[in-house]
Motif scaffolding. Structure first.
Motif, PDB file in Angstrom:
ATOM      1  N   PHE A 252       0.818  -1.209   0.000  1.00  0.00           N
ATOM      2  CA  PHE A 252       0.000   0.000   0.000  1.00  0.00           C
ATOM      3  C   PHE A 252       0.857   1.267   0.000  1.00  0.00           C
ATOM      4  CE2 PHE A 252      -3.060  -3.140   1.411  1.00  0.00           C
ATOM      5  CZ  PHE A 252      -4.221  -2.744   0.775  1.00  0.00           C
ATOM      6  N   TYR A 253       2.126   1.137   0.377  1.00  0.00           N
ATOM      7  CA  TYR A 253       3.060   2.258   0.328  1.00  0.00           C
ATOM      8  C   TYR A 253       4.103   2.085  -0.771  1.00  0.00           C
ATOM      9  CZ  TYR A 253       1.353   3.555   5.010  1.00  0.00           C
ATOM     10  OH  TYR A 253       0.566   3.919   6.077  1.00  0.00           O
ATOM     11  N   GLY A 254       4.009   1.001  -1.510  1.00  0.00           N
ATOM     12  CA  GLY A 254       5.063   0.659  -2.455  1.00  0.00           C
ATOM     13  C   GLY A 254       4.866   1.225  -3.847  1.00  0.00           C
ATOM     14  N   GLN A 255       5.822   0.874  -4.711  1.00  0.00           N
ATOM     15  CA  GLN A 255       5.803   1.342  -6.100  1.00  0.00           C
ATOM     16  C   GLN A 255       4.579   0.804  -6.828  1.00  0.00           C
ATOM     17  OE1 GLN A 255       6.193   3.448  -8.649  1.00  0.00           O
ATOM     18  NE2 GLN A 255       8.405   3.428  -8.160  1.00  0.00           N
ATOM     19  N   VAL A 256       3.797   1.703  -7.428  1.00  0.00           N
ATOM     20  CA  VAL A 256       2.584   1.292  -8.139  1.00  0.00           C
ATOM     21  C   VAL A 256       2.876   0.911  -9.583  1.00  0.00           C
ATOM     22  CG1 VAL A 256       1.052   2.650  -6.678  1.00  0.00           C
ATOM     23  CG2 VAL A 256       2.032   3.705  -8.722  1.00  0.00           C
ATOM     24  N   ILE A 257       4.078   1.225 -10.056  1.00  0.00           N
ATOM     25  CA  ILE A 257       4.450   0.938 -11.445  1.00  0.00           C
ATOM     26  C   ILE A 257       5.490  -0.170 -11.480  1.00  0.00           C
ATOM     27  CG2 ILE A 257       5.662   1.861 -13.464  1.00  0.00           C
ATOM     28  CD1 ILE A 257       4.310   4.541 -12.897  1.00  0.00           C
ATOM     29  N   ASN A 258       5.166  -1.253 -12.177  1.00  0.00           N
ATOM     30  CA  ASN A 258       6.093  -2.379 -12.284  1.00  0.00           C
ATOM     31  C   ASN A 258       6.530  -2.538 -13.739  1.00  0.00           C
ATOM     32  OD1 ASN A 258       7.520  -4.753 -12.263  1.00  0.00           O
ATOM     33  ND2 ASN A 258       6.123  -5.800 -10.880  1.00  0.00           N
ATOM     34  N   PRO A 259       7.749  -2.103 -14.080  1.00  0.00           N
ATOM     35  CA  PRO A 259       8.203  -2.162 -15.471  1.00  0.00           C
ATOM     36  C   PRO A 259       8.641  -3.543 -15.920  1.00  0.00           C
ATOM     37  CG  PRO A 259       9.967  -1.323 -14.101  1.00  0.00           C
ATOM     38  CD  PRO A 259       8.772  -1.518 -13.198  1.00  0.00           C
TER      39      PRO A 259
ATOM     40  N   GLU B 290      -6.335   3.128 -15.165  1.00  0.00           N
ATOM     41  CA  GLU B 290      -5.607   2.619 -16.335  1.00  0.00           C
ATOM     42  C   GLU B 290      -4.562   1.591 -15.923  1.00  0.00           C
ATOM     43  OE1 GLU B 290      -5.795   6.469 -19.344  1.00  0.00           O
ATOM     44  OE2 GLU B 290      -4.433   6.518 -17.606  1.00  0.00           O
ATOM     45  N   LEU B 291      -3.899   1.831 -14.807  1.00  0.00           N
ATOM     46  CA  LEU B 291      -2.926   0.864 -14.307  1.00  0.00           C
ATOM     47  C   LEU B 291      -3.591  -0.459 -13.945  1.00  0.00           C
ATOM     48  CD1 LEU B 291      -0.486   2.897 -12.002  1.00  0.00           C
ATOM     49  CD2 LEU B 291       0.135   1.540 -14.013  1.00  0.00           C
ATOM     50  N   ASP B 292      -4.761  -0.363 -13.346  1.00  0.00           N
ATOM     51  CA  ASP B 292      -5.473  -1.567 -12.915  1.00  0.00           C
ATOM     52  C   ASP B 292      -5.833  -2.459 -14.110  1.00  0.00           C
ATOM     53  OD1 ASP B 292      -6.521  -3.178 -10.900  1.00  0.00           O
ATOM     54  OD2 ASP B 292      -8.522  -2.326 -11.084  1.00  0.00           O
ATOM     55  N   LYS B 293      -6.040  -1.863 -15.272  1.00  0.00           N
ATOM     56  CA  LYS B 293      -6.406  -2.625 -16.470  1.00  0.00           C
ATOM     57  C   LYS B 293      -5.224  -3.396 -17.050  1.00  0.00           C
ATOM     58  CE  LYS B 293     -10.256   0.246 -18.121  1.00  0.00           C
ATOM     59  NZ  LYS B 293     -10.735   1.126 -19.228  1.00  0.00           N
ATOM     60  N   VAL B 294      -4.021  -2.857 -16.894  1.00  0.00           N
ATOM     61  CA  VAL B 294      -2.865  -3.466 -17.568  1.00  0.00           C
ATOM     62  C   VAL B 294      -1.882  -4.138 -16.618  1.00  0.00           C
ATOM     63  CG1 VAL B 294      -2.988  -1.859 -19.503  1.00  0.00           C
ATOM     64  CG2 VAL B 294      -1.558  -1.291 -17.525  1.00  0.00           C
ATOM     65  N   SER B 295      -1.980  -3.844 -15.308  1.00  0.00           N
ATOM     66  CA  SER B 295      -0.953  -4.300 -14.376  1.00  0.00           C
ATOM     67  C   SER B 295      -1.479  -5.208 -13.275  1.00  0.00           C
ATOM     68  CB  SER B 295      -0.283  -3.083 -13.722  1.00  0.00           C
ATOM     69  OG  SER B 295       0.625  -3.477 -12.722  1.00  0.00           O
ATOM     70  N   PRO B 296      -1.220  -6.519 -13.366  1.00  0.00           N
ATOM     71  CA  PRO B 296      -1.588  -7.428 -12.274  1.00  0.00           C
ATOM     72  C   PRO B 296      -0.918  -7.025 -10.960  1.00  0.00           C
ATOM     73  CG  PRO B 296      -1.067  -8.673 -14.249  1.00  0.00           C
ATOM     74  CD  PRO B 296      -0.653  -7.255 -14.520  1.00  0.00           C
ATOM     75  N   TRP B 297       0.305  -6.499 -11.055  1.00  0.00           N
ATOM     76  CA  TRP B 297       1.040  -6.069  -9.867  1.00  0.00           C
ATOM     77  C   TRP B 297       0.276  -4.974  -9.126  1.00  0.00           C
ATOM     78  CZ3 TRP B 297       4.991  -6.875  -6.633  1.00  0.00           C
ATOM     79  CH2 TRP B 297       5.484  -5.806  -5.890  1.00  0.00           C
ATOM     80  N   PHE B 298      -0.214  -3.967  -9.847  1.00  0.00           N
ATOM     81  CA  PHE B 298      -0.937  -2.872  -9.226  1.00  0.00           C
ATOM     82  C   PHE B 298      -2.208  -3.378  -8.545  1.00  0.00           C
ATOM     83  CE2 PHE B 298      -4.285   0.370  -9.381  1.00  0.00           C
ATOM     84  CZ  PHE B 298      -3.684   1.378  -8.642  1.00  0.00           C
TER      85      PHE B 298
END
Length: 251
Positions: free
Chosen positions: A130-137, A165-173
């Motif tokens: 919840f405090y971590g990086q929201v973007i996983n490259p 938009e992140l939620d649509k493409v990123s399982p990590w997010f």
């Protein structure tokens, strides 16, 4: 325009041709560079710092270190340790596929006697997510979206993307921050690329109330800086011993 070759004489009178200036290499495609590294049994390491910014006041909330293990599609497993400013025992999260094992941190006092790990189907980033990086490259779909929405200038890529938009493409997010207040929250990002096109650093920031909509976070910004090293290094992440695992924790 005509190209000129300068001709000079050597000491012995022989003609010497001066080499033409080398042409600048074309920018590497980050998504293609990433996919070339997605080999099972290999991975990448990262270190991360999360800071809460309130005007000129900056407060470090947590630091994380971790390793991602690859599959051909992206992240197959992860092993992440987080040190929160409030917790005396670091939190560790091991994720294999869609299953996560949580230890330490806020889980230390919640596990049954004799157990060290809590097994769950969510929280890939643990409580620290919840405090971590929201973007996983490391996710090709995420990186492709960032490239499409961003602007490239040399070895940097900058832009903005929303939580939705992140939620649509990123399982990590979606797995790291399953609960949040505002999907329209905008994330500003800056990616630094190596000469090979691989991401070496991600800096992101967003309104802290996007996740924690409380008076204590009003007007503050969450900033996260993550550095990636050892791309392609051999990695083997394993689940904890079954005897140390519980599927239940105290409320």
């Amino acid at each position: 325009m005509k190209r000129m070759i300068i001709i000079t004489l050597s000491a012995g009178g022989a003609l010497l041709l001066a080499p033409l200036p080398a042409q600048a290499a074309a920018p590497k495609d980050p998504v293609r560079a990433l996919k070339a590294k997605l080999v099972a049994g290999h991975g990448v390491r990262f270190t991360e710092t999360t800071t809460l910014v309130d005007g000129s006041d900056k407060q470090v909330l947590q630091r994380r270190t971790g390793t991602f293990q690859f599959s051909r599609k992206g992240v197959a497993a992860a092993d992440i340790t987080a040190k929160d400013r409030r917790e005396t025992v670091p939190e560790r999260v091991i994720t294999i596929g869609k299953v996560s094992y949580l230890s330490g941190g806020l889980w230390a006092e919640k596990l049954p006697e004799g157990k060290r790990w809590y097994r769950t189907g969510g929280l890939r980033g643990g409580g620290a997510g919840f405090y971590g990086q929201v973007i996983n490259p490391v996710e090709p779909s995420t990186l492709a979206a960032l490239v499409k929405k961003g602007k490239r200038a040399g070895n940097t890529l900058t832009g903005t993307i929303t939580f939705k938009e992140l939620d649509k493409v990123s399982p990590w997010f979606g797995a790291s921050i399953p609960l949040r207040f505002h999907d329209d929250t905008k994330v500003s990002y800056r990616l630094t690329l190596s000469g090979a096109g691989l991401v070496t650093k991600v800096s992101s920031s967003y309104a802290a109330t996007g996740v924690f909509d409380t008076s204590g976070f009003e007007g503050k910004t969450m900033t996260i800086d993550t550095r990636f090293t050892s791309w392609g290094k051999r990695v083997s992440i394993k689940a904890p011993a079954p005897a140390t695992v519980s599927t239940k924790v105290d409320d």
